[in-house]
Structures are given as C-alpha cells and as structure tokens.
Design a protein around this motif. Structure first.
Motif, PDB file in Angstrom:
ATOM      1  N   PHE A  54       2.632 -36.664 -17.330  1.00  0.00           N
ATOM      2  CA  PHE A  54       1.608 -37.278 -18.519  1.00  0.00           C
ATOM      3  C   PHE A  54       2.697 -38.358 -19.411  1.00  0.00           C
ATOM      4  O   PHE A  54       3.944 -37.887 -19.317  1.00  0.00           O
ATOM      5  CB  PHE A  54       1.095 -36.249 -19.340  1.00  0.00           C
ATOM      6  N   ASN A  61      -1.283 -29.764 -19.240  1.00  0.00           N
ATOM      7  CA  ASN A  61      -1.279 -31.167 -18.266  1.00  0.00           C
ATOM      8  C   ASN A  61      -2.443 -30.975 -17.386  1.00  0.00           C
ATOM      9  O   ASN A  61      -2.786 -29.644 -16.882  1.00  0.00           O
ATOM     10  CB  ASN A  61      -0.257 -31.412 -17.479  1.00  0.00           C
ATOM     11  N   LYS A  71      -7.281 -39.770 -19.814  1.00  0.00           N
ATOM     12  CA  LYS A  71      -6.275 -39.082 -19.171  1.00  0.00           C
ATOM     13  C   LYS A  71      -6.260 -37.526 -19.404  1.00  0.00           C
ATOM     14  O   LYS A  71      -6.213 -37.138 -20.444  1.00  0.00           O
ATOM     15  CB  LYS A  71      -4.941 -39.446 -19.516  1.00  0.00           C
ATOM     16  N   TYR A  85      -4.867 -34.532 -20.349  1.00  0.00           N
ATOM     17  CA  TYR A  85      -3.552 -33.855 -20.672  1.00  0.00           C
ATOM     18  C   TYR A  85      -3.776 -33.716 -22.287  1.00  0.00           C
ATOM     19  O   TYR A  85      -4.736 -34.361 -22.748  1.00  0.00           O
ATOM     20  CB  TYR A  85      -2.256 -34.538 -20.523  1.00  0.00           C
ATOM     21  N   ASP A  86      -2.907 -32.899 -22.672  1.00  0.00           N
ATOM     22  CA  ASP A  86      -3.229 -32.587 -24.336  1.00  0.00           C
ATOM     23  C   ASP A  86      -2.535 -33.823 -24.997  1.00  0.00           C
ATOM     24  O   ASP A  86      -1.073 -33.370 -25.274  1.00  0.00           O
ATOM     25  CB  ASP A  86      -2.930 -31.258 -24.567  1.00  0.00           C
ATOM     26  N   TRP A  87      -3.171 -34.771 -25.471  1.00  0.00           N
ATOM     27  CA  TRP A  87      -2.587 -35.929 -26.198  1.00  0.00           C
ATOM     28  C   TRP A  87      -2.029 -35.588 -27.469  1.00  0.00           C
ATOM     29  O   TRP A  87      -1.401 -36.082 -28.246  1.00  0.00           O
ATOM     30  CB  TRP A  87      -3.490 -36.939 -26.471  1.00  0.00           C
ATOM     31  N   THR A  88      -2.217 -34.386 -27.944  1.00  0.00           N
ATOM     32  CA  THR A  88      -1.810 -33.662 -29.219  1.00  0.00           C
ATOM     33  C   THR A  88      -0.414 -33.162 -28.913  1.00  0.00           C
ATOM     34  O   THR A  88       0.468 -32.766 -29.982  1.00  0.00           O
ATOM     35  CB  THR A  88      -2.614 -32.638 -30.001  1.00  0.00           C
ATOM     36  N   TYR A  89      -0.012 -32.996 -27.996  1.00  0.00           N
ATOM     37  CA  TYR A  89       1.427 -32.280 -27.524  1.00  0.00           C
ATOM     38  C   TYR A  89       1.513 -30.980 -27.857  1.00  0.00           C
ATOM     39  O   TYR A  89       2.690 -30.545 -28.340  1.00  0.00           O
ATOM     40  CB  TYR A  89       2.501 -33.406 -27.825  1.00  0.00           C
ATOM     41  N   LEU A  94       0.848 -40.039 -32.805  1.00  0.00           N
ATOM     42  CA  LEU A  94      -0.661 -39.856 -32.183  1.00  0.00           C
ATOM     43  C   LEU A  94      -1.186 -41.278 -32.434  1.00  0.00           C
ATOM     44  O   LEU A  94      -2.465 -41.172 -33.001  1.00  0.00           O
ATOM     45  CB  LEU A  94      -1.345 -38.892 -32.893  1.00  0.00           C
ATOM     46  N   SER A 122      -7.384 -45.701 -24.921  1.00  0.00           N
ATOM     47  CA  SER A 122      -6.253 -44.945 -25.012  1.00  0.00           C
ATOM     48  C   SER A 122      -6.498 -43.460 -24.868  1.00  0.00           C
ATOM     49  O   SER A 122      -7.374 -42.736 -25.500  1.00  0.00           O
ATOM     50  CB  SER A 122      -5.521 -45.215 -26.441  1.00  0.00           C
ATOM     51  N   PRO A 123      -5.451 -42.603 -24.464  1.00  0.00           N
ATOM     52  CA  PRO A 123      -5.673 -41.204 -24.225  1.00  0.00           C
ATOM     53  C   PRO A 123      -6.050 -40.629 -25.682  1.00  0.00           C
ATOM     54  O   PRO A 123      -6.705 -39.404 -25.611  1.00  0.00           O
ATOM     55  CB  PRO A 123      -4.374 -40.713 -23.498  1.00  0.00           C
ATOM     56  N   ARG A 124      -5.534 -41.277 -26.523  1.00  0.00           N
ATOM     57  CA  ARG A 124      -5.831 -40.522 -28.156  1.00  0.00           C
ATOM     58  C   ARG A 124      -7.512 -40.921 -28.468  1.00  0.00           C
ATOM     59  O   ARG A 124      -7.618 -40.497 -29.586  1.00  0.00           O
ATOM     60  CB  ARG A 124      -4.766 -40.932 -28.978  1.00  0.00           C
TER      61      ARG A 124
END
Lengths: 292, 348
Positions: free
Chosen positions: A51, A87, A103, A105-109, A172, B243-245
């Motif tokens: 990712f 992911n 996508k 996956y966890d976009w906030t990490y 972000l 965007s993924p966000r």
C-alpha cells in the motif's frame, strides 16, 4: 533543577552522525535517526507492504535493545510499524474511518505495533531457536513490581541516554495527521520507552495508541513491563477543550491531544471512543522475564 | 482645465490617497527578517489584490523563469533560494504555492507545549516578502494558489496563531487570507509547460475550461478548483481515481498524456508532494514535482530544489540543502538537540 542523589552506574556512550548507543549493565541500546527514505528505498518498502507509504517514511530509523546474557533483542522499526497497518478491506474492530472506499487499506495508518523481537520469527532461518523466554504474559495487577512505577519516572534523576525516533508521519492529504514517534530515556536505575501513535482526522476523530516499556536494572530475573493503551474521542469533543475557539493549533499538538484524551472519563475515551468499534481501546499490561 | 490635465491631477490625488509606501524599503526590511507594520500590510494586501484581480486563471509567461515549490514558511530557506537562484527582478520567479504548514515542527517536540510557538516560525515574514515582491514586480514574480492558501488550513497549521502572536490580533491573518482568494490557479510557460500546485482535474480537459472557473473565493471542497490545488499523480494508474483518503483525485499516465496532447504542451509541473531528492519525474518525464523546503519541518533531512526553465525548454533542477542560519535561529536547533540527547525530556 535539584537532582536526587543517585549513584551513576558505569556506562559507555558511542556516537556516530546518525546513530547513538549506550552500553549499561547487561544492555546495549541503539537509536538511529536518519533522513526520510529516498525514492528507491520507498519503492522497495512499498512493494513489500502493498500500500502507499506515509508521506514521511523514516525507513532507516530504529530503536534496538539488546540484553546480552539472554540474547533478547527487541526493536522498534518503521517496517514493523507499517506491517501492523491493516492492508485489505477493513473489518469489525479495525476501527476504519469511513470514506469513499477505494484502495483497500487503512489510509489513516493506524498501528498498534508494540515493537517486536529481532529478528522476527518469519525472518529467521528455519531450525534456529527462538530466544529464550520471549513470551509476554499478562501482568499480575496485585504485584507492584509488574507495573510501571510513575513515581520513580517523575523523579528528576539524571538522564544518561535520550533519543527521539520518528518512524513515520503523514498529513492524510491535509485531512489530519498520523504519526508514530518513539522516545527512550535511560536513567541510573531503569530504562523507559514510549512509542506513541497519534491520529487526527479533521472533523471526525482523535485516536492515540501508546506502548510503554519499562525495565528496572535491579530486577532479578530481568523483568520487562509492557503497557499498551488505546484512546479515541470524536473530533468535536476534543475541539471543545480549545483555550481559544479560533486557534486550532493545539489540535496539531500531540501533548494537547494526550491531555484531552487521558483526562476524559475513561468510559468515553477508552469505552465508546470515536464510535468506530476499534478493538485497541483500553489498557493492558504484560511482562516478560529474561534469563539472567 | 482640459480633460487630460484633469485626469493627471486626479491620478496625483489618488496616488496620495493610497498612502505612498516605499516597496523597496519594505522588501529590504523583510529581507532582514523584520516585520512590517500592520497598517502597511493592509495597504500592501489591498494593492496586491488589485494586481491579482487582473490576472487570468491561466497566466502566460516566457522563459527564463525559476520555479519554486512548497516553502512552508521556512524563511531562511527562501533567502537561500534567492542566494542560489538570484534575486528578483534579475531572476523571474514562479511560486507554485506560498504557504505554511508547520504542524510537523511541533509534533516532534510535543512535550514543550506552550513553548514551540516562539521558535523559528517565520510564516508572516515569508508571506509578507513574497507579497511585496509580487506587488513590486508583478510581471516577474508569479504566485499560484496552493491548497494551503486557505482559511481552514492556515487556522489549523499555525499561521493564524503566528499572526495573533506577532500582531496581537487576527487582522493580518484576515488581510492575507482575503488576498489568497485572488491568487491565480495556473501558469503556462512558453505555451509548453503547464504549472499548477496539485495536478489535473477530471472536469478539466482543456486550458480554456480553467479560464472560466470562478476562482475569487475560498477553496471549495470539490470541483475543478479544488482538484487543481489538491490532486496527486499516481504512477501505477492510467486514469483518474478517487484518492484513497476520499478527498481529491489521483491521476495516471493516460490522463497526463491526453491533457498534454489536447493542449499541445510538453510538460506538467507541480509541487505538493515531499520527496527526499527535492524533485521527482514521472510518466516518461512528462510530469515533474518540485519541492523547495529542505529538511522539511526541520527534521526530514530531505534535499530541496528549484527548477530553472531556460529558453528553448531546457530544465535544470538546482538542488540545495537547508540554509545554515536555521541552526542558529530555528526549531532545527531544538530538533538537533533532541536527536543528540542534549535536551532530554522527562516524558511519561
């Protein structure tokens, strides 16, 4: 500052431009702080993880503790922290912050990475023994030696070794901020680590995950205490605490967020949280005993 | 009195009414890192608005021009840019966004809450200087709006509080953010290079569609204006994707090639993304990112660059590192002390 009269144990400090080591008692502790990863390092880490990486990925930073007589080796690495980011599609308990699904996956990490053994089990050549006594077990809540002694840590004993190691940060796309910072201090009687993940999603929520590691050099057999805690609160609940309504700067300050989250009633910040169903809310304490 | 004389007299009176100020002296003062008076800044912002108002959403310029990416209020590094790239007006400049996002300066030193704000943050000086340069040399200095030139972002990321701290009121913040609403959205160099802060938009296929956007406003949450200042390229994609966000778009190779072909251009130039090397090229070198804040947030250790576009389309990334003054008068000093353990903290 008036410092208490604590005898300073024998220790050795080693320094290079990007790395510092302290050798004290049976321990060797190394902190490496480097620039963010370059393009080719990013490409290869991204290929491993599957990712997109955080905007600031400090891929070469790490903190390693090595206990010589037991060969217990514990590290905080950027790759380890990012491998703990979900992911794929987020499920119940992952605490996913809803946006348009794209996508997976966890976009906030969000990571609940508490550090890990080095080398990790999967990296070890087959047949090699696990380091002795590497298991974490639940701490005994009645036994004060299995807790983190805040009184001792507040005492202004001399700090023999100190490091701050950022592992990753991302804003972000200016919708907030996600960051993982590891800090360590070594005192005459103990070592103490705080790895703190801080997340702000503007107009949605705040989230924090702390890993604290404490070891008293006088414990026998050597005992490591590890405490992990997760907090969450809706964005507006924290915003209400701003000293000046129009100045939102404190919301970018992790210490303000920590204070807000930890001073809220636990049924809020460690109970319902940001209503994401995140499984990491609450606090747990574990210990591991090393061979002396 | 004939009509011509009347007009001349009127111009003189108008000139006086506008409270004459010496822009060159303002620039010299700012280069010494001294703040301008609040009333003066109000005048300067008003006059700059008038200049910006006349600009199209797509400003055409000719090479040579030196293109600067995000600076993020790192004042000394802006001075370093002038040192290596030359001072205006001897060098023509194009800034792909002006501002300030300083949360990172803070987040590594979170234990000193209440203290951080006084250390090494010079967004007001940086933005004042760029504004004066624009007003003094309107045809030789171009400022493009980026996603940070908005009220919401500057309120969160320290510029608001820096203004209040330095001027004891939020007026200066208001003057600047009102002026941001007038900044242009894009520049085209020699009809060949399309320059924007973020990237392309699914609702914009030709340059002419940018020209009709109503830009005199706060950056909206969606639509073509938001996309131009927010979007990012994605080398793994062909088309646009959300965007993924969930905010803004990413755009791929197909989008870039189609846009260039349709508008008969050869290159897209943008800022908006940090990279260790200070610049990066994508899509067979049809798109470049230029990043001009070295050692971003005083701890990333990254290089920065400015892009020197010459006549005939030559492009040279002039790479540079953080200015030495940061070590004496910036949060970097503090960050370094932390890294090397000289300023330990009793965190709990």
């Amino acid at each position: 500052m008036a410092q208490s009269q604590v005898p300073i144990p024998e220790h050795k400090l080693l320094e290079s431009p990007n790395s510092r080591t302290i050798e004290i008692f049976d321990w060797s502790i190394t902190a490496s702080t480097n620039p963010i990863s370059n393009a080719s390092e990013c490409d290869s880490l991204q290929a491993t993880l599957g990712f997109p990486l955080p905007e600031m990925t400090f891929g070469n930073n790490l903190l390693t503790l090595e206990h010589k007589s037991s060969s217990w080796k514990y590290s905080f690495t950027t790759e380890g922290a990012l491998k703990a980011v979900k992911n794929g599609e987020l499920g119940p308990g992952d605490g996913g912050v809803k946006t348009v699904p794209t996508k997976p996956y966890d976009w906030t990490y969000t990571t609940t990475y508490p550090g890990g053994l080095e080398p990790s089990d999967s990296e070890k050549p087959s047949g090699e023994e696990k380091p002795v006594e590497s298991k974490w077990i639940a701490a005994d809540p009645e036994d004060p030696s299995q807790a983190i002694p805040m009184a001792e840590l507040t005492r202004p004993d001399p700090i023999l070794f100190y490091a701050e190691i950022p592992l990753f940060e991302d804003e972000l796309h200016d919708n907030g901020s996600s960051a993982l910072l590891v800090r360590i201090r070594v005192m005459p009687g103990c070592l103490f680590i705080l790895a703190r993940f801080t997340l702000r999603v503007d107009n949605v929520l705040f989230r924090q995950f702390d890993t604290r590691i404490y070891h008293s050099f006088s414990s026998s057999p050597p005992l490591i205490v590890r405490e992990t805690s997760g907090w969450e609160a809706p964005y507006d609940r924290v915003k209400r605490l701003l000293p000046m309504r129009d100045d939102l700067t404190p919301l970018t300050d992790p210490s303000f967020i920590t204070k807000a989250l930890t001073e809220m009633p636990p049924r809020l910040s460690q109970g319902e949280g940001g209503k994401t169903g995140w499984r990491a809310l609450g606090t747990r304490r574990e210990i591991t005993k090393l061979a002396s | 009195m004939n009509k011509q004389m009347m007009n001349q007299a009127l111009r003189v009176i108008k000139g006086r009414a506008m409270a004459p100020f010496d822009l060159d002296a303002c620039i010299a003062q700012l280069l010494r890192k001294q703040l301008l008076h609040e009333a003066l800044l109000r005048e300067i912002c008003e006059k700059t608005k008038e200049v910006l108002m006349r600009e199209s959403n797509v400003v055409h310029v000719n090479a040579p021009v030196t293109v600067v990416g995000d600076i993020h209020g790192q004042f000394y590094d802006l001075i370093e840019i002038f040192r290596i790239g030359g001072y205006a007006p001897n060098t023509n400049y194009l800034f792909l966004g002006m501002v300030f996002k300083q949360s990172r300066v803070i987040s590594g030193i979170d234990f000193r809450a209440g203290d951080y704000v006084d250390r090494g943050l010079f967004s007001v000086e940086t933005i004042s200087l760029l504004t004066c340069l624009k007003l003094r040399y309107p045809d030789r200095v171009q400022l493009i709006r980026g996603n940070h030139e908005s009220r919401a972002v500057t309120q969160t990321y320290g510029f608001y509080s820096e203004c209040v701290r330095k001027y004891n009121s939020s007026h200066v913040w208001t003057y600047f953010t009102d002026m941001f609403d007038f900044l242009t959205l894009s520049v085209v160099i020699d009809n060949q290079i399309f320059c924007v802060h973020g990237g392309l938009s699914p609702s914009i296929h030709s340059i002419d569609q940018i020209k009709v956007v109503d830009r005199f406003r706060e950056i909206p949450h969606e639509g073509p204006m938001a996309d131009l200042v927010w979007s990012d390229p994605d080398p793994e994609k062909e088309d646009f994707a959300i965007s993924p966000r969930g905010a803004g778009y990413t755009f791929g190779a197909g989008v870039v090639h189609k846009f260039l072909q349709q508008n008969q251009m050869s290159h897209i130039l943008r800022a908006h993304q940090l990279c260790m090397e200070g610049y990066s090229s994508l899509f067979d070198k049809h798109l470049s990112t230029v990043w001009s804040a070295p050692n971003y947030c005083y701890r990333c250790g990254n290089s920065a660059s400015i892009l020197e576009v010459g006549p005939g389309g030559s492009m040279y990334f002039n790479v540079f590192e953080a200015a030495p003054e940061n070590e004496k008068d910036g949060p970097q000093q503090q960050a370094q002390q932390n890294a090397s353990g000289r300023l330990p903290e009793y965190f709990l």
